[in-house]
Design a protein around this motif. Structure first.
Motif, PDB file in Angstrom:
ATOM      1  N   ASP A  40      71.759  83.901  82.063  1.00 20.20           N
ATOM      2  CA  ASP A  40      70.528  83.519  82.747  1.00 20.20           C
ATOM      3  C   ASP A  40      69.573  82.774  81.817  1.00 20.20           C
ATOM      4  O   ASP A  40      68.857  81.857  82.242  1.00 20.20           O
ATOM      5  CB  ASP A  40      69.850  84.749  83.330  1.00 20.20           C
ATOM      6  CG  ASP A  40      70.657  85.388  84.450  1.00 20.20           C
ATOM      7  OD1 ASP A  40      71.626  84.740  84.934  1.00 20.20           O
ATOM      8  OD2 ASP A  40      70.349  86.531  84.837  1.00 20.20           O
ATOM      9  N   THR A  90      75.839  82.363  91.876  1.00 21.03           N
ATOM     10  CA  THR A  90      75.536  82.808  90.520  1.00 21.03           C
ATOM     11  C   THR A  90      75.944  81.734  89.520  1.00 21.03           C
ATOM     12  O   THR A  90      76.958  81.060  89.694  1.00 21.03           O
ATOM     13  CB  THR A  90      76.311  84.101  90.215  1.00 21.03           C
ATOM     14  OG1 THR A  90      75.943  85.108  91.158  1.00 21.03           O
ATOM     15  CG2 THR A  90      76.015  84.592  88.808  1.00 21.03           C
ATOM     16  N   ARG A  99      67.939  79.163  82.644  1.00 20.49           N
ATOM     17  CA  ARG A  99      66.491  79.061  82.834  1.00 20.49           C
ATOM     18  C   ARG A  99      65.797  78.302  81.709  1.00 20.49           C
ATOM     19  O   ARG A  99      64.934  77.464  81.948  1.00 20.49           O
ATOM     20  CB  ARG A  99      65.875  80.461  82.947  1.00 20.49           C
ATOM     21  CG  ARG A  99      66.235  81.236  84.191  1.00 20.49           C
ATOM     22  CD  ARG A  99      65.294  82.421  84.358  1.00 20.49           C
ATOM     23  NE  ARG A  99      65.269  83.251  83.161  1.00 20.49           N
ATOM     24  CZ  ARG A  99      65.971  84.362  82.994  1.00 20.49           C
ATOM     25  NH1 ARG A  99      66.791  84.751  83.964  1.00 20.49           N
ATOM     26  NH2 ARG A  99      65.879  85.069  81.887  1.00 20.49           N
TER      27      ARG A  99
END
Length: 367
Positions: free
Chosen positions: A116, A133, A120
């Protein structure tokens, strides 16, 4: 080997460890030295190899498998900038279980958090068919995937199941070397792991990929060449193990290219698409000649300039692009494999993923 023209699809899995200290796997270089190495690499690599291009006009790119347990936001920012300029992609690497077995919970947490974070904070990784995902490719530190090295450097038997659960689409760890404790018997293959995935080293066996059958079990296993190389210039004067590693002692060459082709790593039923997955440690200063210096430049020059005479069509790809082309082959796609670089796995930064400019998360691994 197929007769006539053959497509050579090259991917270089770079075990990208800025903190590496040669001959001391437990030590880490000072932060200032790590940053100097990265900046030098990102500045010099395009100038060193940018003259040689493949069929589609692409340079010889790296896939930078960055170690999750060593995450530094500034470092990954610089590497991601380099990649976004057309010089590769960032994926996930991990060393763990060095001082004792890691746990399922900690391993899962680390994969999710680093996955993640890469999306991000850095616009890296990809999405399968553009949604769901985030997906990633993986290389295991010390080659000890799913506790395959007798308990050293992992400790988690169910690691392949964790990879599957957290979005890993392919593992590019193998080969290690013939005498390495993590080396498995299945070699020179593209395949799905045998089930169940939550047992130790399920990648020791599996079903080879073939045209007409879409893979069902992820992560796919994408291996590089492994065979004996009877070379009188080897240290023992007789032979060495060819394990697809680009090193100062064994840099890339047209002689090695013949072996990589002989390994014939393909999707069954598509013999004219040869997949050549190599690996290196570009941040190791002792390996500079093999990955950036004259040896690499001579190889690329001879590779590109002689391809027509050898009836080769070259494609320089990232791990993600290689897996997309593999997927396309399984689905029976034909023609130019370079047309399928973005077949199913789409780059996160082109899929609407937003960057989170929050503070650098604390990532740690229990040893």
């Amino acid at each position: 080997m197929p007769r006539g023209k053959v497509h050579l699809i090259f991917a270089l899995a770079d075990h990208f460890e800025p903190a590496i200290v040669p001959d001391n796997g437990r030590a880490r270089a000072p932060l200032a030295e790590q940053e100097r190495r990265i900046e030098r690499w990102c500045s010099e690599y395009p100038r060193a190899v940018g003259s040689w291009r493949d069929q589609e006009g692409r340079p010889f790119v790296h896939t930078y498998f960055y170690p999750a347990e060593q995450y530094d936001r500034g470092q990954v920012d610089r590497v991601a900038e380099h990649c976004h300029g057309g010089w590769g992609e960032v994926e996930i690497h991990l060393h763990h279980g060095m001082d004792g077995p890691d746990t399922v919970e900690n391993t899962r947490r680390l994969f999710v958090q680093f996955r993640d974070t890469l999306v991000r904070n850095h616009g890296c990784l990809s999405y399968l068919d553009g949604s769901g995902t985030a997906r990633y490719a993986f290389v295991h530190g010390n080659f000890a995937l799913a506790n395959s090295a007798g308990g050293y450097g992992c400790g988690v038997d169910s690691e392949v199941q964790i990879l599957a659960d957290t979005g890993c689409y392919a593992d590019l760890t193998m080969p290690a070397s013939a005498l390495h404790p993590a080396q498995i018997g299945k070699i020179n293959s593209l395949y799905e792991c045998s089930l169940p995935l939550d047992r130790r080293a399920p990648h020791r066996q599996g079903q080879d990929l073939r045209v007409g059958r879409t893979p069902q079990t992820l992560p796919l296993m994408v291996q590089g060449p492994l065979m004996m190389d009877f070379d009188r210039h080897a240290r023992n004067g007789m032979a060495r193990v060819e394990n697809a590693a680009l090193t100062a002692a064994n840099p890339p060459s047209l002689r090695r290219l013949k072996l990589w082709k002989k390994a014939a790593i393909t999707v069954q039923g598509r013999p004219d698409w040869l997949f050549i997955k190599l690996h290196c440690h570009s941040m190791d200063p002792t390996q500079r000649e093999a990955v950036l210096g004259g040896a690499m430049q001579r190889f690329l020059s001879e590779l590109v300039e002689g391809a027509l005479d050898r009836q080769e069509i070259l494609h320089f790809v990232t791990a993600r692009e290689m897996v997309n082309i593999i997927w396309a082959a399984c689905d029976g796609r034909e023609g130019n494999p370079g047309d399928y670089r973005d077949y199913r796995l789409k780059l996160a930064r082109e899929s609407g993923a937003e960057s989170d400019k929050s503070a650098n998360p604390q990532v740690s691994v229990r040893g």
